[in-house]
Design a protein around this motif. Structure first.
Motif, PDB file in Angstrom:
ATOM      1  N   GLY A  75       0.844  -1.169   0.082  1.00  0.00           N
ATOM      2  CA  GLY A  75       0.143   0.115   0.038  1.00  0.00           C
ATOM      3  C   GLY A  75       0.779   1.242  -0.022  1.00  0.00           C
ATOM      4  N   ALA A  76       0.556   2.092  -0.958  1.00  0.00           N
ATOM      5  CA  ALA A  76       1.201   3.410  -1.021  1.00  0.00           C
ATOM      6  C   ALA A  76       0.441   4.766  -0.882  1.00  0.00           C
ATOM      7  N   GLY A  77      -0.670   4.513   0.275  1.00  0.00           N
ATOM      8  CA  GLY A  77      -1.376   5.740   0.639  1.00  0.00           C
ATOM      9  C   GLY A  77      -0.378   6.654   1.487  1.00  0.00           C
ATOM     10  N   ALA A 120       3.375   5.152   1.524  1.00  0.00           N
ATOM     11  CA  ALA A 120       4.279   6.014   0.887  1.00  0.00           C
ATOM     12  C   ALA A 120       5.343   6.641   1.800  1.00  0.00           C
ATOM     13  N   VAL A 173       7.536  -1.438  -2.932  1.00  0.00           N
ATOM     14  CA  VAL A 173       6.361  -1.013  -2.514  1.00  0.00           C
ATOM     15  C   VAL A 173       5.691  -1.845  -3.612  1.00  0.00           C
ATOM     16  N   ASN A 215       1.356  -1.364  -4.840  1.00  0.00           N
ATOM     17  CA  ASN A 215       0.424  -0.710  -4.672  1.00  0.00           C
ATOM     18  C   ASN A 215      -0.511  -1.071  -6.026  1.00  0.00           C
ATOM     19  N   LEU A 248       3.683   7.811  -8.700  1.00  0.00           N
ATOM     20  CA  LEU A 248       4.510   7.033  -7.508  1.00  0.00           C
ATOM     21  C   LEU A 248       5.909   6.830  -7.890  1.00  0.00           C
ATOM     22  N   ARG A 259      -2.205  -5.869  -7.704  1.00  0.00           N
ATOM     23  CA  ARG A 259      -3.106  -6.043  -6.476  1.00  0.00           C
ATOM     24  C   ARG A 259      -2.443  -6.987  -5.239  1.00  0.00           C
ATOM     25  N   LEU A 270      -2.469  -1.518   3.756  1.00  0.00           N
ATOM     26  CA  LEU A 270      -3.386  -1.559   2.544  1.00  0.00           C
ATOM     27  C   LEU A 270      -4.671  -0.693   2.793  1.00  0.00           C
TER      28      LEU A 270
END
Length: 399
Positions: free
Chosen positions: A9-11, A15, A34, A36, A61, A76, A107
């Protein structure tokens, strides 16, 4: 071999942690990947604006991580196997596995339908960029019709309030109704609740309080009292849920699937797994669980980063303050509410409203984007080597 760190996850949390780890840890000792589902950083705080028709920046990203040596895998996550220390991923072309020595699980969350019939089939939401764009397309079609259309927003939490007010302001030709299960803005102070009602009146939003929606159909929502609310677009904002991936992996989780961690964001059941953001269940400094929010993502992400660095380098891990100062609510582009809370998470009597609150909220959003897009800014340039016991090859041989 290098110690493999995989960030899922790169939220806002993922991130930041990934970029900061890349700056703090020597690339001679570590390899950071990473994973995502989208190639862009999504400003989830502003997805209601995107749905309403505004253009929202979505940095690539690849650009965010440029110069960090981070490996980006756009795919995913389908499963985690903590016993084998692998993550199963799938993209448009192929499925595969990624091995890890240290895992950060970030995630995030998605819309919660609470088992209400018809939500998945008929309702819109704003918890992802594709979903927000889908709602935007629907609103575009309604705005082009004679007489406009009716938009029903179900849920009066922060997301519901912001979505209803944003749509009403941006698309005045549409009729917007906001459905509240209890009193509108119940967690706010009396003054803030009054301000919210005035904003709804100003934007011509119809508010239905003490109303529970029990089913969603293509053109209406059915309520517990037997009434039916007509809707050309029903927007579901009645809470968030996490994916069942962590639970299926055998990690210790809460009943709603969030990973249970210690004070450093380390999994209680699997010590080489950390969690941050909406995926984690942690107790704040006030003794209460931190809510799912961007602020919580920042605090838990920073704590996880410090814990991972400390564990791998053999240094002491400092505790990050885990607090939730309050709610920052936008009411369109020129109005807002800042509601601070006390140590018991109860609204303080005073609040900030109007243009000042809107400017502060906009500043918070800009700062969140900038810090996420520049995750290594202001950190020491010295990259720390791993302690000998944390060498990835040694750890895997021992296993």
């Amino acid at each position: 071999m290098k110690h493999r760190i995989v960030v899922l996850g790169a939220g806002y949390a993922g991130a930041y942690v990934a970029g900061t780890l890349a700056r703090r840890l020597s690339p001679a000792d570590t390899e950071i990947t990473v994973v995502n589902a989208e190639p862009d950083f999504v400003q989830r705080l502003r997805l209601h604006q995107l749905a309403a028709g505004q253009e929202i920046e979505a940095p690539k990203l690849a650009d965010v991580f440029a110069g960090t040596a981070i490996r980006l895998r756009v795919a995913r996550v389908t499963a985690v196997d903590p016993e084998r220390q692998v993550v199963a991923v799938a993209d448009a072309d192929v499925a595969g596995e990624l091995g890890y020595d240290t895992l950060l699980y970030a995630l995030g969350s998605h819309v919660a339908d609470h088992g209400v019939p018809g939500v998945a089939e008929h309702a819109f939401h704003v918890t992802s960029r594709p979903a927000a764009l889908r709602l935007r397309e629907r609103l575009d079609s309604l705005s082009g019709r004679d007489g406009g259309g009716t938009v029903l927003v179900v849920g009066d939490g922060l997301t519901g309030i912001e979505t209803a007010t944003e749509i009403a302001e941006s698309r005045p030709g549409l009729s917007v109704t906001l459905v509240a299960r209890g009193e509108l803005g119940a967690p706010l102070s009396a003054g803030a609740r009054s301000h919210l009602r005035q904003a709804c009146d100003r934007l011509d939003i119809t508010v239905r309080e003490h109303t529970s929606v029990e089913a969603v159909e293509a053109t209406r929502a059915l309520c517990a009292d037997g009434t039916a609310l007509a809707a050309d677009a029903t927007v579901w904002t009645a809470g968030f849920a996490v994916d069942p991936i962590a639970a299926a992996a055998g990690l210790q989780v809460t009943d709603d699937g969030r990973i249970v961690v210690d004070r450093t964001m380390r999994s209680l059941s699997h010590p080489n797994v950390y969690a941050a953001g909406d995926s984690v269940y942690t107790i704040g400094d006030n003794g209460r669980p931190l809510p799912m929010s961007c602020a919580s993502a920042g605090f838990t992400g920073m704590q996880a980063m410090k814990a991972i660095v400390g564990s791998l380098t053999g240094s002491k891990t400092a505790n990050v303050k885990l607090s939730y100062p309050g709610n920052h609510i936008s009411l369109g582009r020129r109005d807002g509410i800042l509601q601070m809370v006390d140590q018991e998470a109860q609204a303080k009597p005073k609040y900030v409203g109007g243009r000042k609150a809107a400017r502060i909220k906009a500043g918070i959003v800009r700062m969140s984007l900038w810090t996420t897009s520049h995750p290594t800014f202001g950190l020491p340039k010295r990259k720390h080597h791993l302690a000998a016991a944390q060498n990835g090859a040694a750890a895997r041989v021992a296993a």
